[in-house]
Every structure is written in C-alpha cells, then in structure tokens.
Scaffold this motif. Sequence first.
Motif, PDB file in Angstrom:
ATOM      1  N   ASP A 296       0.858  -1.175   0.000  1.00 20.80           N
ATOM      2  CA  ASP A 296       0.000   0.000   0.000  1.00 20.80           C
ATOM      3  C   ASP A 296       0.900   1.232   0.000  1.00 20.80           C
ATOM      4  O   ASP A 296       1.496   1.587   1.014  1.00 20.80           O
TER       5      ASP A 296
ATOM      6  N   SER B 196      -0.187   4.312  -0.966  1.00 23.61           N
ATOM      7  CA  SER B 196      -1.010   5.518  -0.987  1.00 23.61           C
ATOM      8  C   SER B 196      -0.453   6.577  -0.033  1.00 23.61           C
ATOM      9  O   SER B 196      -0.300   6.338   1.169  1.00 23.61           O
ATOM     10  N   GLN B 197      -0.111   7.739  -0.606  1.00 17.65           N
ATOM     11  CA  GLN B 197       0.427   8.884   0.147  1.00 17.65           C
ATOM     12  C   GLN B 197       1.752   8.575   0.833  1.00 17.65           C
ATOM     13  O   GLN B 197       2.159   9.298   1.741  1.00 17.65           O
TER      14      GLN B 197
ATOM     15  N   SER C  11      -1.007   3.822  -8.151  1.00 17.90           N
ATOM     16  CA  SER C  11      -1.169   3.341  -6.771  1.00 17.90           C
ATOM     17  C   SER C  11      -1.288   4.487  -5.778  1.00 17.90           C
ATOM     18  O   SER C  11      -1.206   4.276  -4.565  1.00 17.90           O
ATOM     19  N   ASP C  12      -1.436   5.723  -6.287  1.00 16.92           N
ATOM     20  CA  ASP C  12      -1.589   6.915  -5.438  1.00 16.92           C
ATOM     21  C   ASP C  12      -0.364   7.169  -4.565  1.00 16.92           C
ATOM     22  O   ASP C  12      -0.464   7.733  -3.466  1.00 16.92           O
TER      23      ASP C  12
END
Length: 464
Positions: free
Chosen positions: A9, A11-12, A34-35
């Motif tokens: 993950d 994200s950010q 995938s942000d």
Amino acid sequence: MKLFPLFADLSQRRVMVVGGGAVAERKINSLLASDADVVVGAPSLTDALASLATAGRIRHLAGTFEQSWLDEAWLVIAATDDRNLNRRIADLARARRLFINVVDDPELCSFHVPSIVDRAPLTIAISSAGHAPVIARRVRERIESLFDHSLGALTALAARYRDAIRRGRPELRARRNFYDWLIDGPVGDAMRRQQPDEAESLLSAALHQTQAPSRGKVVLVGAGPGDPGLLTIKALRALNEADVILYDRLVDDAIRDLARRDAMQIAVGKRTGENHDATQARIHALMQEHARQGRLVVRLKGGDAFVFGRGGEELAFLRDQGIDYEVVPGITAALACAAYAGVPLTHRDHAQSVRLVTAHCREDALLQDWPCLAQDKQTLAFYMSVGQLETLSTQLQAHGRSGDTPFVIVENGTRPTQRLLHGKLKDLPSLAQRHAIVSPAMLLIGEVAGLAPNLNWFGATLEA
C-alpha cells in the motif's frame, strides 16, 4: 533467488525515483496508479514527466543525486544510465533498510516491479525475479486473455458485500460455493453485459436464500474456420468455463483441446444425407436439458454462429424456453479463407461489394437471384458449394457473368491442410474434379480472385 510476493500500500507514501528519462517515466506511471507520493530527482525530465510536475502530480528535485533525497522515502527506484551511481544509491538504500529497485540490474535490487494484469481492485502480478522480463511479459499477455475486464467491477461488488456474505454464509464451504456462483453465475454474467445494477440486485436477492440458486446458461460461440489462433479471447474464455460443449462436425480438434479438461463434449454436427431438422431438434433438446440442470453450455459452431449457422433459430428457442444466453462472434469462413488466400473481398478497382451466399439452401431459393449474382464488380463468397459447382458455373454464365471471371476455391481454409485452386469460372467444375476438391471449401468468384496467384501466402497452391 526466491522472492516473497508482496502487494504494498503506497497511498500517500513517498517513493523516491532517481532519474528522469523514459525508463523512469514508465515506473512513475505505475506508481501514480497506486496513489504514491512520487518524488523524482534528476537534472532534467522528459516532456511527459515535466507535465506531471507542472500539474502537481509529482515533485521534481532538480540536480544530481544527494543522500538527503532518501529521507522519508518508503521505496527507492534507481533509473539512471550510470551503473556506478545506481550501485551507490542501492548501497545507501540498503543501509537505511529501504527497499530498492535498480532498473535492468537485478543483482542490485531488493524488490522487483512485476508485470501486471490490471483488473482493479483485482491485480495479478508476474515476476521472473528480474532475470527474464520478456518471459514475464509473455505470461502476462497469456493471462490477460483469460480474464474479462468486468472481473474488476465484480471484485469491487463482492468487496462491498463481503460482510453480508460472511454473515449469510458463515460456514466456509458454503461461502466458497457462493463465491463460485457469484463469478460463474448470473451476477458475473450481468457484469460482463455491463449491467451492474442487475448484478447487485441478483446478489442481494441470493443472500436472502438458503443457498445460491442453480441457473444454467448457453453461450453460442463461433469457433472460426479452423486455425485455433483465430479464436477470440472471449471464445477461449468460454471454452475454459464450459461444463458442456455441443460442437459441430467442422470444429477442429485443436480447438476442442483448448477446452476445460473435465467439460462434457458432445458431437452434434450435421452430415450429408441426415435429416437436419431432426438433428437441430436434438441440439435444442440438449441445450435445454443441460441448462436446466444449472450447467454452462457452450454451443460451439464452425465459423460464426450467425452466418449460415442457424444461430438465430437456436437463440429464438432459448428465448422461448426462458434460458439465459450469450453470443460470442467468430471469424466467418469467407473472411478467414479469403485472407489466408491473399484475396481482398473488396477492392476499389475490382469489387465495391461482397455477397455471402450459401449454395446449400431450400429448393429454388437461388433461381430469382441469378441476375443479381451475375453482376460484375462484386465478390461472391459461396459457402457449402462443393456439390453445386457445375450449377453455379453454368447459371452465372447463363445470366451474364463472363466465363473468364476468376475464381478461387480454398479447401480446409486456415488449417495446415489448406489447398488453394484458382482458375476461370468456365473451368471451375472440371478443375475441381481433377484435384478432387472436398468439403469444407470456400468458393470465391470475382475479379479479386485473380489476385490470389500473386498474393497467396499460406498452404499449397494447386496447378490449374
């Protein structure tokens, strides 16, 4: 090297990419999907990366590499063309316990970027541990053909109902069976037909039942003229999902070999001299019988089901019986045989139209059409014509078509045993008899057929 497969993950989370060239650009596009919070360090950027930086989608650190670039990063990608610099970045990243990917240098990598089959939120990743990316790409291409793009939307729907499914099917086996029904049954079917509201309604209704209902379906699949490579992706997928396959006589064994190994295969092909209406009634009965038992039935037809394949009759029967159905088009014999013979069906100098005609039809059906069929500047593609060659040649000439009009017969079109015979319309019956032309064969008549001797590229050519 044995890698542990892992989905991260990002994200950010900051990912540091060192390098601003075309290779870095490819990696960055995947990261943005995938942000990830992407920071790019490089003296200059490609035009595409510069546009991303201007739009605020990535941050650009202009200049040469500095250790401080690795601060706060979760992942690092080194994509410069300087191996010594890449090695230094890799050493610094490992010292900080950061995962590092060095493009095209697997020895320096602590993680690898896989080839992806994207059916978001479902993702399939393929890795060769960085040693054979071309093989990984080829595997990805093969896997791409197996999964419909609607599988992503179906996965998202299942995610929304995950808790409800768990409550409604607390026992593991029952829950697995429910998910099998979700994928293979009417919910998955509705998603493939781009009917998400119907899919959700069916899922919601099923959760209020003690068990998922058994509901069969028939898929009419065009198998093409013979070459397995001409199967569509949807046709291949149907063969891999089928419980029962009802196949015609002309469907090549190599195509049936692609089906699910445990599928029941039933030959239902029509033969010369048989009562075809009785055979068709048996086909209808078999489709109904197996679909009523909740099975997925593939009605596998040579060529295309809707071109001289009685597909319309079968669909009407299924509709009358309330049986779900789907149609997967196939490459019809006229298109495929002409292409494998090097014959364009239309040509701006020779043929402004093409007519698909069956020579096997109800009595006298062609009589009123001979004047139209005999016109110039068109291509005639005759199906099931081997037993009618004398009549076709005689009638076309009698109604004004020149005896010097070129013809081509493609026997066993697209298969390893393909034979091509070309000549003039007036010599058609005698040439076909001399070379013992047999069914299946496609007959092409018209000016474009004269191109075959120069443009044919596949199989054997017979001497006229």
